[in-house]
Design an enzyme around this catalytic site. Structure first.
Site, PDB file in Angstrom:
ATOM      1  N   LYS A  44       0.705  -1.228  -0.078  1.00  0.00           N
ATOM      2  CA  LYS A  44       0.112  -0.048   0.091  1.00  0.00           C
ATOM      3  C   LYS A  44       0.699   1.410  -0.058  1.00  0.00           C
ATOM      4  O   LYS A  44       2.082   1.352   0.385  1.00  0.00           O
ATOM      5  CB  LYS A  44      -0.807  -0.185   1.246  1.00  0.00           C
ATOM      6  CG  LYS A  44      -0.182  -0.014   2.747  1.00  0.00           C
ATOM      7  CD  LYS A  44      -1.015   0.043   3.896  1.00  0.00           C
ATOM      8  CE  LYS A  44      -0.389  -0.144   5.124  1.00  0.00           C
ATOM      9  NZ  LYS A  44      -0.956  -0.362   6.325  1.00  0.00           N
ATOM     10  N   TYR A 276      14.686  30.356   6.736  1.00  0.00           N
ATOM     11  CA  TYR A 276      13.355  31.205   7.371  1.00  0.00           C
ATOM     12  C   TYR A 276      13.420  31.151   8.726  1.00  0.00           C
ATOM     13  O   TYR A 276      13.601  30.306   9.288  1.00  0.00           O
ATOM     14  CB  TYR A 276      12.031  30.544   6.695  1.00  0.00           C
ATOM     15  CG  TYR A 276      11.777  30.517   5.278  1.00  0.00           C
ATOM     16  CD1 TYR A 276      11.920  31.705   4.520  1.00  0.00           C
ATOM     17  CD2 TYR A 276      11.760  29.503   4.454  1.00  0.00           C
ATOM     18  CE1 TYR A 276      11.699  31.760   2.980  1.00  0.00           C
ATOM     19  CE2 TYR A 276      11.497  29.351   3.036  1.00  0.00           C
ATOM     20  CZ  TYR A 276      11.483  30.342   2.363  1.00  0.00           C
ATOM     21  OH  TYR A 276      11.265  30.631   1.208  1.00  0.00           O
TER      22      TYR A 276
HETATM   23  C1  LIG Z   1      -0.496  -1.392   6.742  1.00  0.00           C
HETATM   24  C2  LIG Z   1      -1.026  -2.875   7.225  1.00  0.00           C
HETATM   25  C3  LIG Z   1      -0.323  -3.763   7.588  1.00  0.00           C
HETATM   26  C4  LIG Z   1       1.161  -3.841   7.515  1.00  0.00           C
HETATM   27  O1  LIG Z   1       1.619  -3.410   8.756  1.00  0.00           O
HETATM   28  P1  LIG Z   1       3.112  -3.083   9.006  1.00  0.00           P
HETATM   29  O2  LIG Z   1       3.220  -2.755  10.366  1.00  0.00           O
HETATM   30  O3  LIG Z   1       3.771  -2.210   8.250  1.00  0.00           O
HETATM   31  O4  LIG Z   1       3.853  -4.587   8.816  1.00  0.00           O
HETATM   32  C5  LIG Z   1      -0.861  -4.957   7.969  1.00  0.00           C
HETATM   33  N1  LIG Z   1      -2.395  -5.177   7.632  1.00  0.00           N
HETATM   34  C6  LIG Z   1      -3.206  -3.919   7.482  1.00  0.00           C
HETATM   35  C7  LIG Z   1      -4.633  -3.981   7.818  1.00  0.00           C
HETATM   36  C8  LIG Z   1      -2.668  -2.734   7.222  1.00  0.00           C
HETATM   37  O5  LIG Z   1      -3.214  -1.771   6.967  1.00  0.00           O
END
Ligand SMILES: *Cc1c(COP(=O)(O)O)cnc(C)c1O
Length: 387
Positions: A44, A276
């Site tokens: 993702k 800045y």
């Molecule tokens: C992002 C996510 C993961 C992975 O999590 P990590 O801690 O990066 O391994 C697993 N399951 C779901 C539902 C997620 O949203």
């Protein structure tokens, strides 16, 4: 998006070591496979900033058997790139692309009756069953079906299955505090998941996969593996939290190296206010290097005055504010040539800081540091094949 320059002359680049990613997936498999579990590579958010398609392919090459995304559009983009592995997405909103997901053979997640209604309607139109995974809220308090609503969701899903509109392929849940081993919610969630599984299986659900573990659970909680672990951050070689240890403690290696080429170097007098707000003022005659990345590239402004950068053989600290496109390093008596490479973070073995160091400097977690690296920074892939 701007035209991608030649990597060697690029203002900045995020080098993505796919050999490290593959090795990380193998390390995770070695941890879970003896118990019979598979690995889902979570890609993702553009693979946490690393590039979804190349990382998905590398994860599959190294033996991940599933891929996971948050949104359906992320999943459909993988299909459009020709990736046909089992693929689950979980973050749906009403009116989502159910029909496209069914046609593309993407497993969809259903957490409530509204989603079941929408997916069965799409399946009727498609003339084929949707692959549906039911998500239980066992105590994260976010998405998922609460225990009180579970019997009805399971029963309606089974009715839709009997009508040939869905196939219930999975049952799953997600931890709230897996990165805090011993947190009482962990055992509570596991027990609740067992109950909800038992209920669904007694009712007649025969899932292909039952799963709950994210990276921290994969690294610390063998009792959470079930049939599949959903590994995100660990696959990118990052420890889920500093309290759990370093990536190396788990046989993992960071995949991303973020660097930028110094745009200019100048000698400056004492008393010059930098960037800045003048939150940094030179206290002597000194050399200043301008590093041409900023918060538009995902370098957190919160790390102004604190972020560490390896340049000219030493780790320096950002002088003053990080701006949208640039920040300054005060080199003191040292100097570098324009074009020298400043490394913001990487695996750490050349003395460069890590994403974890930036997380500490910015008051966040390393997940956010890599994920936010912006689209203006070209990803440069190395290690595409094993040497
Ligand atoms: C992002 C996510 C993961 C992975 O999590 P990590 O801690 O990066 O391994 C697993 N399951 C779901 C539902 C997620 O949203």
């Amino acid at each position: 998006m701007s035209t991608t320059p030649h990597p060697g002359t690029a203002r900045a680049s995020a080098e993505i070591d796919l050999a490290a990613l593959r090795a990380n997936v193998r390390a995770l498999r070695a941890r879970v496979a003896p118990g019979g579990a598979q690995v889902m590579g979570v890609v993702k958010a553009d693979a946490y900033g690393h590039g979804a398609v190349p990382c998905a392919r590398a994860a599959l090459e190294a033996g991940a058997t599933w891929l996971g995304t948050a949104t359906p559009y992320e999943a459909l983009a993988l299909r459009a790139a020709g990736i046909d592995a089992p693929l689950l997405c979980w973050l749906w909103t009403p009116g989502g692309p159910w029909r496209a997901a069914i046609d593309a053979d993407v497993d969809v997640t259903v957490s409530g009756l509204w989603a079941l209604d929408e997916v069965t309607e799409a399946a009727r139109a498609a003339g084929r069953p949707a692959r549906v995974q039911l998500k239980a809220d066992t105590g994260l308090g976010r998405n998922g079906c609460l225990p009180a609503d579970w019997p009805r969701l399971v029963s309606e899903a089974l009715t839709a299955q009997a009508e040939g509109l869905v196939r219930v392929t999975g049952l799953w849940s997600h931890f709230a505090c897996a990165d805090e081993p011993g947190h009482p919610s962990i055992a509570e969630q596991l027990a609740r998941f067992q109950d909800m599984l038992e209920h669904a299986e007694k009712a007649g659900v025969r899932p292909e996969v039952r799963h709950m573990a994210n990276s921290p659970a994969t690294l610390t909680l063998p009792g959470s593996y079930f049939d599949l672990v959903r590994a995100g951050v660990a696959m990118y070689g990052i420890s889920p939290s500093p309290e759990l240890g370093t990536p190396a403690d788990y046989g993992l290696r960071p995949v991303m190296r973020l660097s930028a080429r110094v745009a200019s170097v100048k000698q400056a007098p004492a008393g010059l206010g930098i960037s800045y707000g003048h939150h940094y003022v030179t206290d002597r005659e000194t050399n200043l290097a301008l590093v041409p990345v900023g918060y538009a590239d995902g370098v957190p402004r919160q790390a102004s005055g604190r972020g560490p950068v390896l340049l000219g053989g030493a780790v320096r600290t950002v002088a003053g504010r990080i701006a949208m496109d640039q920040f300054v390093l005060d080199l003191g008596a040292d100097t570098v040539d324009p074009g020298a490479r400043a490394v913001l973070f990487g695996p750490g073995d050349d003395g460069e800081p890590t994403a974890e160091d930036w997380a500490r400097a910015a008051g966040t977690i390393a997940y956010e540091i890599v994920t936010r690296i912006g689209q203006r920074v070209p990803r440069v892939y190395v290690g595409e094949t094993d040497a």
